[in-house]
Design a protein around this motif. Structure first.
Motif, PDB file in Angstrom:
ATOM      1  N   THR A 252       0.859  -1.177   0.000  1.00 16.90           N
ATOM      2  CA  THR A 252       0.000   0.000   0.000  1.00 16.90           C
ATOM      3  C   THR A 252       0.891   1.221   0.000  1.00 16.90           C
ATOM      4  N   GLY A 253       0.704   2.087  -0.990  1.00 13.90           N
ATOM      5  CA  GLY A 253       1.541   3.272  -1.108  1.00 13.90           C
ATOM      6  C   GLY A 253       1.319   3.956  -2.441  1.00 13.90           C
ATOM      7  N   SER A 254       2.312   4.699  -2.879  1.00 12.06           N
ATOM      8  CA  SER A 254       2.171   5.494  -4.092  1.00 12.06           C
ATOM      9  C   SER A 254       2.208   4.619  -5.337  1.00 12.06           C
ATOM     10  N   THR A 255       1.599   5.115  -6.393  1.00 17.49           N
ATOM     11  CA  THR A 255       1.592   4.397  -7.664  1.00 17.49           C
ATOM     12  C   THR A 255       3.003   4.266  -8.216  1.00 17.49           C
ATOM     13  N   GLU A 256       3.827   5.290  -8.045  1.00 16.95           N
ATOM     14  CA  GLU A 256       5.192   5.249  -8.565  1.00 16.95           C
ATOM     15  C   GLU A 256       5.991   4.122  -7.920  1.00 16.95           C
ATOM     16  N   VAL A 257       5.933   4.020  -6.602  1.00 13.02           N
ATOM     17  CA  VAL A 257       6.654   2.952  -5.916  1.00 13.02           C
ATOM     18  C   VAL A 257       6.045   1.605  -6.261  1.00 13.02           C
ATOM     19  N   GLY A 258       4.718   1.546  -6.326  1.00 11.64           N
ATOM     20  CA  GLY A 258       4.054   0.295  -6.670  1.00 11.64           C
ATOM     21  C   GLY A 258       4.478  -0.223  -8.026  1.00 11.64           C
ATOM     22  N   ALA A 259       4.614   0.669  -9.002  1.00 13.59           N
ATOM     23  CA  ALA A 259       5.032   0.255 -10.339  1.00 13.59           C
ATOM     24  C   ALA A 259       6.436  -0.333 -10.320  1.00 13.59           C
ATOM     25  N   SER A 260       7.343   0.270  -9.538  1.00 12.58           N
ATOM     26  CA  SER A 260       8.705  -0.259  -9.461  1.00 12.58           C
ATOM     27  C   SER A 260       8.731  -1.611  -8.765  1.00 12.58           C
ATOM     28  N   LEU A 261       7.882  -1.795  -7.747  1.00 10.53           N
ATOM     29  CA  LEU A 261       7.822  -3.084  -7.061  1.00 10.53           C
ATOM     30  C   LEU A 261       7.253  -4.172  -7.970  1.00 10.53           C
ATOM     31  N   LEU A 262       6.283  -3.805  -8.801  1.00  3.90           N
ATOM     32  CA  LEU A 262       5.725  -4.783  -9.736  1.00  3.90           C
ATOM     33  C   LEU A 262       6.786  -5.289 -10.709  1.00  3.90           C
ATOM     34  N   LYS A 263       7.674  -4.411 -11.126  1.00  5.83           N
ATOM     35  CA  LYS A 263       8.748  -4.839 -12.025  1.00  5.83           C
ATOM     36  C   LYS A 263       9.647  -5.858 -11.332  1.00  5.83           C
TER      37      LYS A 263
END
Length: 500
Positions: A252-263
Motif C-alpha cells: 500500500t503506497g504510491s503508484t510510482e513505488v508500486g510500479a517499481s515493485l511490480l517490475k
C-alpha cells in the motif's frame, strides 16, 4: 512488565503515556525474538505535532530482511498444516487483545502519526474488525467436488496458501494497514515479513508483539510473523523480491513505488496486491441534501487531516448548488480545531512531515495565483509541528495541480459542472480510480454512476466506504487486487485442480 524488544530509547513522550512507552518494541522481530539490526544502526521516529523524537528504532538492512524471510519460510510448512479452527482461534484472541488495549494503541497511533485520539480509537476498532472478520473466514475456505460434465472422471478444486508473503504498509494508518494485510495472510496459512513505514513503525511493532505472544503461548511457530523496520525500503524489499522463497507481495503506497515493485516482483512471477494512489472525486448534484453532503464532505476530506488514499480530493459540484455548498462547507471547516492529537477538542492534527506541508502550501499558492479563491485557510498556523490550516477554495480550474494530483492534506478545491455527463467526465479525467463519492436523491442516477464512474468503490450519500467485510481496492493506476471481504483472503490462496 516490559515487552521483549522494548528499550530505554524514549527521548520525548509528551503525547505518549509512560505506561505505553515502556511497552513499545523498537527492534527487529525475527523468528519470535526481538533483536537489534545487524548493523547496529537506528533511525528516529518523531511526533509530527511537536517534531520531537519519540524513539530510536532498529534500522534493518538486507541481511535482516533475509533472516526474516528464512524464519517465515521455515515456519511455512508447519503453519500451513495448522488446522483452520486453530488459526481462527488465534486471530480471535488477537482481536480481543487489540480491543482491550484500545487506549494504549490509540495513544501510540496519535503519538507517531499525529491524528486526533478520537480518530485513532476509530482506527483501532476498524483494524480489530479486520482481525475478527478473518478469524471467521479461516474456516470458510471453500473448494469444489463434482462429476465432470463428460462423466468420465471427478473434479476436485482445492485451496492452499500461496506461501511466505512480504507486506509493505504505509504510514497513515499504521494499525489498520497491518491488520488488513496480516489477518488474511495468517488466516489463509501464509507466514509474513512486514516492512512498516519508516515514519510510523511503532504501532506495527506493538501489534506484532501481540501476535507473537499468542503464537508462542499456543505452541505455534513464532516465525509466522516477522517485522523489519528500516530507513531504506529498497534495502529490505529488493533482496526479498529477488529471493525465490518469497511468493507474495502486498503493498500500500504510491503508484510510482508500486510500479517499481511490480517490475521486481515479475522476476519470480509473484502474486501481488497493490493498493496505490487515488484522486477521489466528490460529486454533489443539484438534488442532493446539502446538509448531508457537507457532513459527508468533511468526513471524506478531513480524516487524518486529508492524509488518506480515500480522501475526497476534488469536489465536483453541480452549478445550481455550488455557491450554497461551498458556503456551507466553508462554515463547517471554520468549526474544525487544529491542534495536537492528544489535546482535548482537537479535530485536525498535523501533517506527517515538513515536506508534506511544503507541498500543500505550494499547490494552494499556485491555485490562488491562477485565480482560485481561498474561502478559508490557505496558510500554516503559528505553532510548532507540521500543521496546515483547513482550506476551501472555489473558482478552481480543473487543470490545476490542486485537482490533477493527490493533495494528501486538509484542502478542498471546489470545481463546478453543468450536466451529469460533464460531472462524470470530470470524475473520470484522471489516471486513478480508487474511490468516488456521490450525493444525489435520484436512484436512477445512482445506477448510472455505478456503471459510468471509473472507480473500484463508490460511496453514495456517505463519506465513508471502508468496511472489513467489503472488498477494498481500485482500478486503473490505483492498483491490483482487493483487501477486505471474501476477496481479501483470495489474494493469499492458490487454486489446485485435481482430476480423479
Amino acid at each position: 512488565m516490559r515487552l521483549p524488544g522494548a528499550r530505554d530509547t524514549v527521548r520525548m513522550t509528551t503525547s505518549l503515556p509512560p505506561t505505553v512507552a515502556a511497552h513499545v518494541p523498537t527492534e527487529i522481530l525475527v523468528d519470535g525474538s526481538w533483536r537489534p539490526a545487524r548493523s547496529g544502526r537506528t533511525f528516529e521516529v518523531a511526533d509530527p505535532a511537536t517534531t520531537q523524537t519519540l524513539f530510536d528504532v532498529a534500522d534493518g538492512g538486507e541481511q535482516d530482511a533475509l533472516d526474516a524471510l528464512t524464519a517465515a519460510d521455515g515456519a511455512s510448512a508447519e503453519w500451513r498444516a495448522v488446522a483452520p479452527r486453530q488459526r481462527a482461534e488465534l486471530l480471535r484472541a488477537v482481536f480481543e487483545t487489540i480491543t482491550a488495549r484500545t487506549e494504549d494503541i490509540a495513544a501510540l497511533v496519535t503519538a507517531e502519526g499525529g491524528k486526533p485520539l478520537a480518530e485513532s480509537r476509530a482506527e483501532v476498532a476498524y483494524a480489530a474488525d479486520y482481525v475478527r472478520w478473518y478469524s471467521e473466514q479461516a474456516v470458510r475456505l471453500d473448494g469444489l467436488a463434482r462429476r465432470a460434465p463428460s462423466g468420465t472422471n471427478h473434479q476436485l478444486v482445492l485451496r492452499r496458501p500461496v506461501g511466505p508473503a512480504l507486506l509493505i504498509t504505509p504510514w497513515n494508518f499504521p494499525i489498520a494497514m497491518i491488520a488488513r494485510k496480516v489477518a488474511p495472510a495468517l488466516s489463509a496459512g501464509c507466514p509474513v515479513v512486514v516492512k512498516p513505514a519508516q515514519l510510523t513503525p511503532l504501532t506495527t511493532a506493538f501489534v506484532a508483539e501481540i501476535i507473537r505472544a499468542e503464537l508462542v503461548e499456543r505452541g505455534m511457530p513464532a516465525g509466522v510473523i516477522n517485522v523489519v523496520p528500516s530507513s531504506s525500503a529498497r534495502s529490505v524489499s529488493g533482496p526479498l523480491l529477488a529471493d525465490p522463497r518469497l511468493r507474495k507481495l502486498s503493498f500500500t503506497g504510491s503508484t510510482e513505488v508500486g510500479a517499481s515493485l511490480l517490475k521486481l516482483a515479475s522476476e519470480h512471477i509473484l502474486r501481488t496486491s497493490m493498493e496505490l494512489g487515488g484522486n477521489a472525486p466528490f460529486l454533489v448534484f443539484d438534488d442532493a441534501d446539502l446538509d448531508d453532503a457537507v457532513e459527508g464532505a468533511v468526513a471524506a476530506k478531513m480524516r487524518n487531516a486529508g492524509q488518506t488514499c480515500v480522501a475526497a480530493n476534488r469536489f465536483l459540484v453541480q452549478r445550481g448548488v455550488a455557491d450554497e455548498f461551498t458556503t456551507r462547507l466553508t462554515a463547517a471547516f471554520e468549526r474544525l480545531v487544529v491542534g495536537h492529537g492528544a489535546e482535548t477538542g482537537t479535530t485536525v492534527g498535523p501533517l506527517i512531515e515538513k515536506s508534506a506541508v511544503d507541498r500543500v502550501e505550494e499547490v494552494v499558492a499556485q491555485a490562488a495565483d491562477a485565480g482560485a479563491r481561498v474561502r478559508i485557510g490557505g496558510d500554516r498556523p503559528d505553532r510548532p509541528g507540521y500543521f496546515y490550516n483547513p482550506t476551501v477554495l472555489d473558482r478552481v480550474d480543473p487543470a490545476l495541480r490542486l485537482v490533477t494530483e493527490e493533495i494528501f492534506g486538509p484542502v478542498a478545491p471546489v470545481v463546478t459542472f453543468g450536466s451529469e455527463a460533464e460531472g462524470v467526465e470530470l470524475a473520470n479525467g484522471t489516471p486513478f480510480g480508487l474511490v468516488a463519492y456521490a450525493y444525489t436523491r435520484d436512484v436512477a442516477r445512482v445506477l448510472r454512476l455505478a456503471e459510468s464512474v471509473e472507480t473500484g468503490m463508490l460511496g453514495v450519500n456517505r463519506g465513508m466506504v471502508s468496511d472489513a467485510s467489503a472488498p477494498f481496492g481500485g482500478v486503473k493506476a490505483s492498483g491490483l487486487g482487493r483487501e477486505g471481504g471474501e476477496a481479501g483472503i483470495e489474494e493469499y490462496l492458490e487454486t489446485t485442480y485435481v482430476a480423479l
